[in-house]
Scaffold this active site. Structure first.
Site, short mmCIF file in Angstrom:
data_model
loop_
_atom_site.label_atom_id
_atom_site.label_comp_id
_atom_site.label_asym_id
_atom_site.label_seq_id
_atom_site.Cartn_x
_atom_site.Cartn_y
_atom_site.Cartn_z
N GLU A 47 0.85 -1.19 0.00
CA GLU A 47 0.00 0.00 0.00
C GLU A 47 0.89 1.23 0.00
O GLU A 47 1.96 1.24 0.62
CB GLU A 47 -0.90 0.01 1.24
CG GLU A 47 -1.68 1.32 1.37
CD GLU A 47 -2.89 1.24 2.28
OE1 GLU A 47 -2.86 0.42 3.21
OE2 GLU A 47 -3.84 1.99 2.04
N CYS A 242 -6.74 1.05 2.53
CA CYS A 242 -7.69 2.17 2.54
C CYS A 242 -7.57 3.04 1.29
O CYS A 242 -8.54 3.70 0.92
CB CYS A 242 -7.50 3.00 3.79
SG CYS A 242 -7.97 2.11 5.28
N ASN A 376 -12.22 -3.20 0.26
CA ASN A 376 -11.19 -3.45 1.27
C ASN A 376 -11.86 -3.77 2.59
O ASN A 376 -12.44 -4.83 2.75
CB ASN A 376 -10.24 -2.25 1.35
CG ASN A 376 -9.19 -2.42 2.42
OD1 ASN A 376 -8.60 -3.48 2.54
ND2 ASN A 376 -8.95 -1.40 3.22
N GLU A 377 -11.83 -2.83 3.52
CA GLU A 377 -12.43 -3.11 4.84
C GLU A 377 -13.84 -2.55 4.88
O GLU A 377 -14.13 -1.64 5.64
CB GLU A 377 -11.57 -2.48 5.93
CG GLU A 377 -10.28 -3.22 6.16
CD GLU A 377 -9.46 -2.62 7.27
OE1 GLU A 377 -9.75 -1.49 7.71
OE2 GLU A 377 -8.49 -3.28 7.70
O1 AHR Z 1 -2.32 -1.24 6.54
C1 AHR Z 1 -2.84 -0.03 6.92
C2 AHR Z 1 -4.34 0.01 6.81
O2 AHR Z 1 -4.90 -0.89 7.73
C3 AHR Z 1 -4.92 -0.43 5.52
O3 AHR Z 1 -4.96 0.59 4.61
C4 AHR Z 1 -6.31 -0.84 5.89
O4 AHR Z 1 -6.81 -1.84 5.04
C5 AHR Z 1 -6.20 -1.27 7.32
O5 AHR Z 1 -7.11 -0.63 8.12
#
Ligand code: AHR
Length: 660
Positions: A47, A242, A376-377
């Site tokens: 990321e 994120c 993602n989340e």
């Molecule tokens: O790894 C950091 C963040 O943690 C990522 O962007 C997210 O998916 C998680 O909350």
């Protein structure tokens, strides 16, 4: 009970008695192979956080190279007669600078770029400076001088690695020149100034090391990419996290903007620049210079299955759960089309629109994409509602592509319990679980997957790291507990098909989140103990699991197991048994590995023991001391089918024995 045993062990050792081999006898059943271990174990999650891409893995040394940050000259200092223009040759990046004669003949016109925490260069290496330029007012030619400038501790500046570039056209053209520094300097600035009398326009000012990973021009930092390759990862998840979602839909990661000529890729806001007010980096943007083409290429070059993750039409629900941050499900078409087009970009024939773009970018062959993540989340009923139409469309067009859904941001609890059955209902192929949890959690989760439903989707442990209580930084004990937990991933290879630690990279001067797997500054790279844990699992993953028990129970750190965690695998290719043991206790402990079921004429030989250990549990590798804690390898001998060893407190050990 534990004290009792420790005392006994210490006493026994002090009088030279061999501690009873039965104390911690681990029986490995060699007769029957267990589940095959997926080639996607163990992987990487990338990321653009902590300056992981721009300022990190992406080797560009110039910040805001296209003058498109909201404050167009952010990262730049100008002097003399510099003006900002906005009718440049690249549609998505229209701004550029004009360098005209200063009012006084002895004065200078030019600008300096501060790089990412400085421009780091190494003595004797070559750096490719490139710029798009033209003579806007005609004339035959003009000259700009390009140099790297160092400021010493007295505040005095001196230029090194100087070159002139002759601009000789009224049309926009790309010019390049090689700079070869005669010193190593982590924090120089890049200075460019007019060295003749004719006005010059400059756009997309860039500086890359020539020696990038695999020599690609729009390339990656070699030391950082090498660290990834050295893990031999099975899967590579990108581009986040994120940033896939964005703080709002406008700033989600838009893969289509990240491909094509690099000069015309627009910048995107990086949400990590403001997520944590105490780690605020207002100059942190995504150039998209390392875009989806580069991600696919890197995956191929490090031997990992690419795993792109796309927005499902929901912006980050932590940051922005307003309705205008959600695309209504009836308006998802363009998002779904993005997913279908991405599969075409990766795999499509060169006669297809997106396959042709991939070929034009230099890769006519398919990238052989097999997996895609959607969302993602995400959480709540919105997520399955958004995911469902993606699944339908992808299944219809590309039935072989495996789709990864999410169980939300938590490792258990309401959202998790709601989303797993939903993922089953929607027949997602894998479910991406995330857990950033304290020591206690890791100690208690050794058996996490032992009782998971074997009939539903497979597990992708997509983001995890031990976040020590009050110790949210990299340290040995956190890595040890990750290793302990990972024995449970290994034992459950039939259901756990992917696992990726998170996050991957962090710049020592620009991090927002820790712990991280690899730290770096402008010139150095540090592999943490967590890195070595991942590497030990990946390099010793084996081809099949083997049943390993102590007192007929899996070794999961449960009550009565003395803080031990263990798993075993068989590697068909080199006919090797591999046992991984984490001793998370304060005690030195004897163990016996009993390879049961071997034929009489089978011998175990060439024993190897690879150990990670630190007496200081709070310690990790640093820029100053990058090799403080690294795996130590030694030979060990085995007597028949029985191996005895003494496990020091707080150690992670991998034992390997060849079967003859
Ligand atoms: O790894 C950091 C963040 O943690 C990522 O962007 C997210 O998916 C998680 O909350």
């Amino acid at each position: 009970m534990r004290m009792h045993k420790a005392l006994f062990t210490a006493l026994a050792l002090s009088v030279g008695i061999t501690v009873s081999a039965q104390t911690n006898e681990m029986v490995i059943q060699t007769k029957k192979l267990g589940a095959p271990i997926q080639s996607t174990m163990y992987g990487l999650f990338f990321e653009d956080i902590n300056y992981g891409a721009d300022g990190g893995l992406y080797a560009e040394l110039v910040k805001n190279r296209s003058f498109e940050f909201p404050q167009n000259l952010m990262g730049w200092k100008t002097f003399g007669n510099v003006s900002l223009q906005e009718d440049g040759p690249f549609e998505r990046n229209p701004h550029y600078v004009r360098l005209a004669n200063p009012e006084h003949a002895h004065k200078r016109t030019g600008l300096e770029n501060e790089g990412f925490f400085g421009v780091g260069v190494k003595q004797g290496e070559e750096y490719r400076f490139s710029v798009w330029a033209r003579l806007p007012e005609g004339g035959k030619e003009s000259k700009i001088r390009v140099e790297l400038v160092k400021t010493n501790s007295m505040g005095e500046q001196h230029g090194f690695a100087t070159q002139d570039v002759v601009i000789n056209s009224t049309e926009w053209k790309k010019y390049q020149v090689i700079l070869k520094p005669n010193i190593t300097e982590p924090k120089s600035v890049l200075r460019i100034f007019l060295a003749s009398n004719t006005t010059v326009d400059l756009e997309h000012v860039s500086l890359f090391p020539v020696d990038t990973w695999k020599g690609h021009e729009n390339g990656l930092r070699k030391d950082l990419a090498q660290a990834l390759a050295d893990i031999k990862p099975g899967v590579f998840r990108f581009p986040g996290g994120c940033i896939v979602e964005g703080t709002d839909l406008e700033t989600r990661y838009d893969w289509k903007k990240s491909v094509g000529p690099v000069e015309n890729r627009p910048i995107n806001e990086n949400r990590w620049h403001y997520t944590f007010p105490h780690r605020f980096y207002p100059d942190y943007y995504q150039s998209y210079g390392m875009g989806f083409y580069e991600f696919f290429l890197l995956s191929k070059e490090i031997g990992a299955e690419p795993l792109p993750v796309l927005s499902c039409g929901l912006a980050c629900q932590f940051q922005n759960n307003n309705m205008d941050a959600h695309v209504p499900t009836c308006e998802l078409d363009s998002y779904i089309q993005d997913a279908l087009d991405l599969i075409e970009f990766a795999n499509g024939d060169v006669s297809t629109k997106w396959g042709k773009l991939r070929a034009d970018m230099g890769h006519p062959e398919s990238f052989n994409l097999k997996f895609i993540g959607i969302g993602n989340e995400q959480w709540g009923p919105e997520y399955p509602e958004h995911l469902e139409p993606f699944i339908k469309a992808i299944r219809k067009a590309y039935p072989d592509i495996k789709i990864i859904g999410s169980s939300g941001p938590d490792s258990e609890g309401k959202q998790f319990d709601y989303l797993w059955p939903e993922m089953k209902r929607l027949k997602a192929d894998l479910v991406d679980e995330h857990f950033y949890r304290p020591e206690k959690w890791f100690l208690e989760q050794g058996a996490r997957y032992d009782n998971y439903d074997r009939k539903g989707p497979k597990v992708f442990a997509g983001e995890y790291a031990c976040h020590g209580k009050g110790k949210k930084w990299n340290h040995f004990n956190a890595a040890l507990l990750e290793a302990a937990f990972m024995t449970g991933l290994e034992r459950n290879a039939d259901i756990v098909h992917m696992a990726t630690y998170a996050p991957l990279f962090a710049h020592v001067e620009g991090w927002q989140w820790r712990p991280d797997m690899i730290w770096f500054d402008n010139l150095n790279c540090v592999r943490t103990v967590s890195y070595y844990v991942q590497q030990l699992f990946a390099l010793n993953k084996g081809s099949h699991t083997l049943n390993l028990t102590m007192n007929n129970k899996n070794v999961t750190g449960a009550e009565g197991q003395n803080g031990l965690f263990a798993s075993a695998v068989w590697e068909e290719a080199d006919q090797t048994y591999i046992v991984k043991v984490a001793n998370t206790s304060n005690n030195s402990q004897p163990i016996t590995l009993n390879f049961s079921g071997l034929k009489k004429n089978n011998k175990l030989s060439n024993g190897v023991c690879i150990k990670l250990r630190s007496q200081d549990l709070d310690k990790d590798n640093t820029i100053e001391n990058p090799d403080a804690i690294v795996p130590q390898e030694s030979n060990v001998s085995i007597d028949g089918h029985i191996f005895n060893a003494e496990l020091e407190p707080h150690t992670f050990t991998v034992y390997k024995f060849e079967k003859r």
